[in-house]
Design an enzyme around this catalytic site. Structure first.
Site, mmCIF file in Angstrom:
data_model
loop_
_atom_site.group_PDB
_atom_site.id
_atom_site.type_symbol
_atom_site.label_atom_id
_atom_site.label_comp_id
_atom_site.label_asym_id
_atom_site.label_seq_id
_atom_site.Cartn_x
_atom_site.Cartn_y
_atom_site.Cartn_z
ATOM 1 N N ASP A 183 -7.950 -9.210 4.139
ATOM 2 C CA ASP A 183 -7.744 -8.140 5.120
ATOM 3 C C ASP A 183 -8.516 -8.568 6.364
ATOM 4 O OD1 ASP A 183 -6.983 -5.791 6.263
ATOM 5 O OD2 ASP A 183 -7.496 -4.550 4.552
ATOM 6 N N GLU B 36 0.818 -1.208 0.000
ATOM 7 C CA GLU B 36 0.000 0.000 0.000
ATOM 8 C C GLU B 36 0.855 1.263 0.000
ATOM 9 O OE1 GLU B 36 -2.653 -0.690 3.370
ATOM 10 O OE2 GLU B 36 -4.056 -1.677 2.005
ATOM 11 N N GLU C 114 -12.367 -2.075 12.397
ATOM 12 C CA GLU C 114 -12.396 -1.309 11.142
ATOM 13 C C GLU C 114 -13.532 -1.750 10.216
ATOM 14 O OE1 GLU C 114 -8.768 -1.650 8.918
ATOM 15 O OE2 GLU C 114 -9.551 -0.521 7.214
HETATM 16 C C1 BDP Z 1 -6.082 -2.217 6.180
HETATM 17 C C2 BDP Z 1 -6.324 -0.835 6.680
HETATM 18 C C3 BDP Z 1 -5.165 0.079 6.508
HETATM 19 C C4 BDP Z 1 -3.902 -0.578 7.035
HETATM 20 C C5 BDP Z 1 -3.731 -1.922 6.390
HETATM 21 C C6 BDP Z 1 -2.552 -2.694 6.974
HETATM 22 O O1 BDP Z 1 -7.441 -0.298 6.004
HETATM 23 O O2 BDP Z 1 -5.434 1.275 7.170
HETATM 24 O O3 BDP Z 1 -2.794 0.225 6.799
HETATM 25 O O4 BDP Z 1 -4.855 -2.713 6.617
HETATM 26 O O5 BDP Z 1 -2.802 -3.647 7.685
HETATM 27 O O6 BDP Z 1 -7.055 -3.031 6.719
HETATM 28 O O7 BDP Z 1 -1.397 -2.371 6.703
#
Ligand code: BDP
Length: 720
Positions: free
Chosen positions: A384, A310, A412
């Site tokens: 996720d 990301e 979340e």
């Molecule tokens: C996702 C979240 C994000 C995190 C990412 C992670 O939306 O904010 O940075 O995981 O685990 O679920 O790195």
């Protein structure tokens, strides 16, 4: 609630006064220590605990002393009588190495075999004195035993014939804070970060100690202070002084501090032209940085790293592998006994491959290439932290690399700060899933417990803690923090028994409260899955903040950020074909798992649309079509929240008004939002499949345009 003000001791009066100032605001978590109301019971404990002999003289001994004062004086309403010699009805507390041989020599032998953080608690007669012995294999072990003992009293358990021995099954039990240095919390729904970086290291918020107490009471022994989307500044000298202040506070509680390391820090902080892990200057920079940290914090735990994920920098920026990246940091902390936790949460915007397959594809071929002090941290599911996912196929797939579980305690994707969802059930389902990786019975929990290195086993939970007075925003968020700690200590425990303990410690020992709240909690996860993502659907949340439904979203730059990528609904059917005719993600599981998940008939319905694209008119096990069944799940979700409300209202007179109201108001929000999820989802699916609503199904309250027009620019927890 009756208060302890009727007791005349000054100490009790002060404590009670403080509590009244904040009344029942949830601050005390499960460490309430309210006076036992039942006179007989209180007298029983008073008689069993005439005195306490504390033999542990370490810094942890002081913590134990203070916790016993707080706990026993609160629960029993009398002053603790400290004694430095053996006496009748005494609680004798000590630690291996400081335990006098004349005291139960047989215990010394048993202690030899006890793992470092274990403890023994035993009622016995020593030299004609009936005593309760509590001995830990290390100061932290003793502290865990003390918390265990206090919880027994809180839960009104008998001290007769107690013979209890315990040690954690996982060695690293940690909270991951996604806290930024400006005190915002990514995916945080309980206010701001509790780390007051600006005022550290000089101002030490008393909350830090309550945080440490709470964690120690459930066996948590590590905390990552900073967000995985890391800021290099945390590694700057002035920030390291602040980190040291926290590490010093947490040490007596058996809690080690860890930091996230931004992979490009050698460039940003060290002004090097590169962060290439094979460049000698970069390797030296990390070695020097590690030495600088350990000079301040000799027991610093190590680094947690999110790399090439990301948008975060990582070794692949230099055409190096994740192993190359992890190893440069591992080499830097190795001389000091530190570890590196490298996250497997990676997926690429370049690769057209099913996102669910990518972590396995990147990491499994690297098995054997990581240094011995590296763990790979794997989320519970392959995408996720969705409301429900099948277990991640990496569990059981790497035999030379220690894998650590990553759960998300903060909700979340599970109602964030306002939905009552007990995650113990989710975690239990994952931990008890059979990977068949080494034959039947190789549950995910076993793969964690029996990794290649017995000292590198662990579980991390993304924290749900913030500056809210009750710590977690939703009072029941506390149960998730509690359950996480308990499962990280022993992943084999049942979610129901943990819920039961939490209820007793947090609300009441009364059977009606226990039964009612336990049922609420145990049904709550399935309820949420039903109104959000039933039958194996996933990632249907609105963009960015992930608050509320957005199954229609299809315009984000990366395909796999769009909900339509996940549900693949069209006029014919819905679901992601991950079998051999589709992405074949199923191929990453053991054959027995493939045989079950891979067949639409055998696949457990809760994972159906995760693995299969199914026609709307397909007949399900219930005899209803998929479309009918989907609508029924949404309705069951909404009804589930209604049941929770009725249940909560039924115990109104047994809960203090303040906490009752807090939860009741949250349930109102949850009810409204469950309906919103149901209606918006059904409206959208209808726009895709053109089907009429099954008979008896209420139409959505608004049309699809309405749901699509909603926006929440200031929803909390957004990623900066
Ligand atoms: C996702 C979240 C994000 C995190 C990412 C992670 O939306 O904010 O940075 O995981 O685990 O679920 O790195």
């Amino acid at each position: 609630m009756k208060k302890a003000t009727c007791i005349s001791f000054g100490f009790i009066w002060i404590v009670s006064f403080t509590f009244q100032l904040h009344a029942e605001d949830g601050y005390r978590l499960w460490l309430r220590y309210d006076r036992i109301e039942n006179d007989d019971l209180r007298t029983y404990y008073q008689k069993q605990l005439e005195s306490v002999w504390l033999l542990d003289t370490s810094a942890t001994g002081k913590v134990i002393h203070d916790e016993l004062v707080r706990g026993l004086e609160g629960l029993l309403g009398t002053t603790v009588h400290w004694e430095n010699k053996l006496g009748d009805h005494q609680l004798v507390i000590g630690t291996r190495g400081q335990w006098p041989a004349f005291l139960a020599p047989s215990l010394l032998k048993e202690l030899e075999a006890l793992p470092r953080e274990g403890f023994i608690l035993r009622t016995m007669v020593v030299r004609d004195h009936p005593v309760i012995l509590l001995v830990g294999a290390s100061p932290a072990g003793t502290l865990y035993g003390v918390f265990h003992f206090l919880q027994m009293v809180q839960m009104h358990q008998s001290l007769e014939g107690v013979d209890h021995q315990e040690a954690p099954r996982l060695q690293i039990r940690m909270l991951d804070h996604w806290d930024n240095l400006d005190r915002t919390v990514e995916r945080g729904y309980a206010g701001f970060s509790i780390w007051d970086w600006h005022r550290l290291p000089d101002y030490l918020d008393p909350r830090y100690l309550d945080y440490a107490r709470a964690n120690a009471s459930i066996g948590i022994n590590g905390t990552v202070l900073t967000n995985v989307n890391a800021n290099h500044l945390i590694l700057r000298s002035d920030y390291l002084d602040k980190v040291k202040a926290l590490a010093d506070l947490f040490r007596p509680y058996g809690i080690k501090v860890y930091l996230t390391a931004r992979f490009s820090a050698p460039v940003e902080l060290g002004h090097l032209p590169t962060a290439d892990p094979l460049d000698p200057r970069v390797r030296q920079w990390w070695r020097d940085k590690a030495a600088e940290i350990y000079a301040r914090i000799p027991d610093f735990g190590g680094f947690l790293v999110k790399a090439n994920s990301e948008g975060q920098p990582g070794p692949q920026n230099y055409h190096r592998s994740h192993a190359d990246g992890a190893n440069v940091l591992a080499d830097a902390v190795q001389p000091f006994g530190g570890i590196v936790i490298w996250r497997a949460f990676v997926y690429s915007d370049k690769s057209p491959e099913d996102r669910a397959k990518q972590a396995y594809q990147e990491f499994v071929p690297l098995d054997g290439q990581f240094r011995h002090n590296v763990l790979v941290q794997v989320k519970n599911g392959p995408i996720d932290f969705q409301p429900r996912e099948p277990f991640h196929p990496m569990f059981g797939a790497m035999h030379k690399t220690p894998l650590m579980m990553e759960f998300q305690i903060t909700q979340e994707y599970l109602g964030q700060g306002t939905h009552l969802v007990y995650l113990g059930s989710l975690w239990e389902e994952v931990l008890q899933a059979d990977t068949y990786a080494s034959g039947p019975g190789t549950t995910v929990a076993r793969t964690l417990e029996q990794g290649p290195d017995p000292y590198l086993t662990g579980m991390a939970g993304v924290a749900n803690i913030g500056t809210d007075r009750n710590w977690t925003g939703h009072l029941f968020g506390q149960a998730n923090w509690y359950a996480f700690g308990r499962l990280s200590w022993n992943p084999e425990q049942s979610a129901a028994s943990i819920a039961e303990d939490w209820i007793r410690l947090t609300f009441s020992n009364q059977p009606v409260v226990r039964k009612t709240v336990r049922e609420m909690m145990m049904n709550s996860w399935e309820t949420c899955v039903n109104y959000m993502t039933p039958l194996g659907l996933a990632h249907l949340m609105a963009t960015g903040h992930h608050y509320g439904p957005g199954p229609w979203v299809n315009d984000l730059s990366r395909p796999e950020w769009n909900p339509v990528y996940y549900h693949r609904a069209d006029a014919g059917g819905i679901g992601f074909d991950r079998t051999a005719t589709g992405s074949n993600a199923i191929g990453q599981y053991a054959q027995t798992v493939q045989d079950s998940f891979g067949s639409p008939e055998k696949c457990p319905e809760q994972y159906l649309l995760w693995f299969h694209h199914v026609a709307w008119q397909t007949t399900m096990k219930s005899g209803f079509t998929l479309w009918e069944s989907l609508c029924q799940h949404y309705d069951a979700g909404v009804a589930g929240v209604r049941h929770m409300i009725t249940a909560w209202e039924s115990i109104r007179s047994d809960i203090d008004p303040e906490r009752y109201d807090q939860v009741r108001m949250m349930l109102t929000i949850q009810q409204r939002e469950a309906l919103w999820w149901r209606d918006a989802s059904i409206a959208y699916w209808q726009s895709v499949n053109g089907l009429n609503l099954p008979p008896g199904t209420d139409p959505p309250r608004h049309n699809l345009d309405y749901y699509q027009s909603l926006s929440f620019p200031f929803a909390p927890g957004i990623k900066p």
